[in-house]
Design an enzyme around this catalytic site. Structure first.
Site, PDB file in Angstrom:
ATOM      1  N   HIS A  15      -9.400   0.436   5.415  1.00  0.00           N
ATOM      2  CA  HIS A  15      -8.186   0.794   5.914  1.00  0.00           C
ATOM      3  C   HIS A  15      -8.535   1.854   7.111  1.00  0.00           C
ATOM      4  O   HIS A  15      -9.162   2.527   7.061  1.00  0.00           O
ATOM      5  CB  HIS A  15      -7.104   1.324   5.024  1.00  0.00           C
ATOM      6  CG  HIS A  15      -5.914   1.494   5.606  1.00  0.00           C
ATOM      7  ND1 HIS A  15      -5.330   2.505   6.398  1.00  0.00           N
ATOM      8  CD2 HIS A  15      -5.031   0.757   5.279  1.00  0.00           C
ATOM      9  CE1 HIS A  15      -4.070   2.047   6.843  1.00  0.00           C
ATOM     10  NE2 HIS A  15      -3.736   1.193   6.014  1.00  0.00           N
TER      11      HIS A  15
ATOM     12  N   GLU B 181      -4.843  -5.272  10.689  1.00  0.00           N
ATOM     13  CA  GLU B 181      -3.938  -4.436  10.963  1.00  0.00           C
ATOM     14  C   GLU B 181      -4.057  -3.420  12.247  1.00  0.00           C
ATOM     15  O   GLU B 181      -5.099  -2.723  12.437  1.00  0.00           O
ATOM     16  CB  GLU B 181      -4.005  -3.306   9.820  1.00  0.00           C
ATOM     17  CG  GLU B 181      -3.566  -3.799   8.327  1.00  0.00           C
ATOM     18  CD  GLU B 181      -3.313  -2.720   7.244  1.00  0.00           C
ATOM     19  OE1 GLU B 181      -2.041  -2.578   7.000  1.00  0.00           O
ATOM     20  OE2 GLU B 181      -4.243  -1.941   7.219  1.00  0.00           O
TER      21      GLU B 181
ATOM     22  N   GLU C 266      -6.923   4.040   8.153  1.00  0.00           N
ATOM     23  CA  GLU C 266      -6.920   5.649   8.143  1.00  0.00           C
ATOM     24  C   GLU C 266      -8.214   6.227   7.649  1.00  0.00           C
ATOM     25  O   GLU C 266      -8.558   7.396   7.898  1.00  0.00           O
ATOM     26  CB  GLU C 266      -5.499   5.990   7.037  1.00  0.00           C
ATOM     27  CG  GLU C 266      -4.240   5.453   7.820  1.00  0.00           C
ATOM     28  CD  GLU C 266      -3.219   5.298   6.815  1.00  0.00           C
ATOM     29  OE1 GLU C 266      -2.143   4.888   7.284  1.00  0.00           O
ATOM     30  OE2 GLU C 266      -3.465   5.379   5.519  1.00  0.00           O
TER      31      GLU C 266
ATOM     32  N   ASN D 140       0.849  -1.287   0.006  1.00  0.00           N
ATOM     33  CA  ASN D 140      -0.255  -0.090  -0.023  1.00  0.00           C
ATOM     34  C   ASN D 140       0.802   1.162  -0.087  1.00  0.00           C
ATOM     35  O   ASN D 140       1.532   1.693   0.998  1.00  0.00           O
ATOM     36  CB  ASN D 140      -0.967  -0.013   1.260  1.00  0.00           C
ATOM     37  CG  ASN D 140      -1.814   1.260   1.224  1.00  0.00           C
ATOM     38  OD1 ASN D 140      -1.934   1.995   0.331  1.00  0.00           O
ATOM     39  ND2 ASN D 140      -2.458   1.340   2.257  1.00  0.00           N
TER      40      ASN D 140
ATOM     41  N   LYS E 254      -0.009   4.273  -0.159  1.00  0.00           N
ATOM     42  CA  LYS E 254      -0.491   5.194   0.282  1.00  0.00           C
ATOM     43  C   LYS E 254      -0.390   6.468  -0.565  1.00  0.00           C
ATOM     44  O   LYS E 254      -0.588   6.689  -1.667  1.00  0.00           O
ATOM     45  CB  LYS E 254      -0.332   5.459   1.844  1.00  0.00           C
ATOM     46  CG  LYS E 254      -0.476   4.214   2.840  1.00  0.00           C
ATOM     47  CD  LYS E 254      -0.182   4.368   4.134  1.00  0.00           C
ATOM     48  CE  LYS E 254      -0.245   3.292   4.851  1.00  0.00           C
ATOM     49  NZ  LYS E 254      -0.215   3.412   6.255  1.00  0.00           N
TER      50      LYS E 254
ATOM     51  N   SER F 232       3.768  -2.061  10.148  1.00  0.00           N
ATOM     52  CA  SER F 232       5.168  -1.928  10.566  1.00  0.00           C
ATOM     53  C   SER F 232       5.968  -3.292  10.028  1.00  0.00           C
ATOM     54  O   SER F 232       6.928  -3.644  10.744  1.00  0.00           O
ATOM     55  CB  SER F 232       5.701  -1.337  11.827  1.00  0.00           C
ATOM     56  OG  SER F 232       5.236  -0.222  12.113  1.00  0.00           O
TER      57      SER F 232
ATOM     58  N   GLY G  56       2.470   2.384  10.856  1.00  0.00           N
ATOM     59  CA  GLY G  56       3.484   3.571  10.778  1.00  0.00           C
ATOM     60  C   GLY G  56       3.899   3.933  11.672  1.00  0.00           C
ATOM     61  O   GLY G  56       4.884   5.232  11.879  1.00  0.00           O
TER      62      GLY G  56
END
Length: 263
Positions: free
Chosen positions: A104, A174, A106, A11, A13, A220, A180
Site C-alpha cells: 500500500h 491506487e 502509505e 481497507n 486502515k 476515493s 483519502g
C-alpha cells in the site's frame, strides 16, 4: 476463459474500536448483495480486530490482514508473520486469514518500502498459502510528469520477477494523489492505466495471466462514483478506504451488477 469475478476489498486502515467493528459487521451481515458467483468481498480491519471480525462476519465475505512480514516470525518486534513464529505457532495462517494487503502506498511512502521489498513480501506470502492484494500507484508529481505507466510498470515488474503463479494475486491500482483526498481518477483515466497494465502483463508475463488477473481500482471510491468506474472494461473491482467504514460500502459491492450485466 471465464470472466474475471468482480472483487471489492475494504481497507479499514488504522481505524475503529471493538464496538465499531460490531456496527460495521452488522451492516454488512444484513445487506443484500450480489451472489458469490458475481462478486468476491474481502474486508481488512486492523490486526487487533481480525479475529473478532472473522468471528462475526457473514461466511460469504472474507478478511484480510493489512500487512505481513517478509519472512517467518522471530525477533521482529511489532511485525506480523504470515507463517510460523518462534514456537511453531502460525499467525495469519493460524487465524485462517486468507488474504493480505501488501505494498500500500502509505507503507511505501511512510515506511520506505521499496518495489523489491514489496515484491519479496508478495512472494513470501504466496508461498505460505496467503492470497495477496498487491498495491501499485503513482504520485501526483509522477502523473503530472507523464510517467504513470513507467512507475506502475516498474512496481509490477518487481513482483513479476519473483512470482510465477498469479492466480492468488489481485493487482490494486491506487493513484496516490486520489487516496483519502476526495479526488478520484476519472473513469477514462482509470481505464487507461488498467488497460496499460493488462497490456504490460500480456507482453511481459503472458497472455493467459493478463486475461485472468484481476486489476482493481482504489482512490476515493464511493457510492456515487462506483458504478461509472465499474463499467470500465479493464476495471475488475475496488479497494475501498474511507467508504468501507460506512454503509455505502454495500452500494459499492452492489456495483458488481454493472459488470455482470455487461458480460
Amino acid at each position: 476463459m471465464a470472466p474475471r469475478k468482480f472483487f471489492v476489498g475494504g481497507n479499514w486502515k488504522c481505524n475503529g474500536t471493538s464496538d465499531d467493528v460490531k456496527k460495521i459487521v452488522t451492516v454488512l451481515n444484513e445487506a443484500e448483495v450480489p451472489s458469490e458467483d458475481d462478486v468476491e468481498v474481502v474486508v481488512s480491519p486492523p490486526f487487533v480486530f481480525l479475529q473478532q471480525t472473522k468471528g462475526l462476519l457473514r461466511l460469504d465475505f472474507a478478511v484480510a490482514a493489512q500487512n505481513c512480514w517478509v519472512r517467518k516470525g522471530g525477533a521482529f518486534t511489532g511485525e506480523i508473520s504470515g507463517a510460523k513464529a518462534y514456537f511453531e505457532e502460525e499467525m495469519l495462517v493460524n487465524l485462517q486469514v486468507p488474504w493480505v494487503i501488501l505494498g500500500h502506498s502509505e507503507r511505501r511512502a511512510l515506511l520506505s518500502e521499496s518495489n523489491d521489498f514489496v515484491a519479496d513480501k508478495v512472494a513470501y506470502a504466496l508461498g505460505q498459502g496467503l492470497k495477496v492484494i498487491a498495491c501499485i500507484g503513482e504520485t501526483l508529481e509522477q502523473r503530472e510528469a507523464g510517467t504513470t505507466m513507467e512507475v506502475v510498470a516498474a512496481q509490477t515488474k518487481a513482483i513479476a520477477e519473483k512470482v510465477s503463479d498469479w492466480k492468488n494475486i489481485v493487482l490494486a491500482f491506487e493513484p496516490v494523489w486520489a487516496i483519502g483526498t476526495g479526488k478520484v481518477a476519472s473513469p477514462a483515466q482509470a481505464q487507461e492505466v488498467h488497460d496499460g497494465l493488462r497490456k504490460w502483463l500480456h507482453a511481459n508475463v503472458g497472455p493467459a495471466i493478463a486475461e485472468s488477473t484481476r486489476i482493481i481500482y482504489g482512490g476515493s471510491v464511493n457510492g456515487a462514483n462506483c458504478k461509472e468506474l465499474a463499467a470500465q472494461p479493464d476495471l475488475d473491482g475496488f479497494l475501498v478506504g474511507g467508504a468501507s467504514l460506512k454503509p455505502e460500502f454495500v452500494d459499492i459491492v452492489k456495483s458488481a451488477t454493472v459488470k455482470s450485466s455487461s458480460t
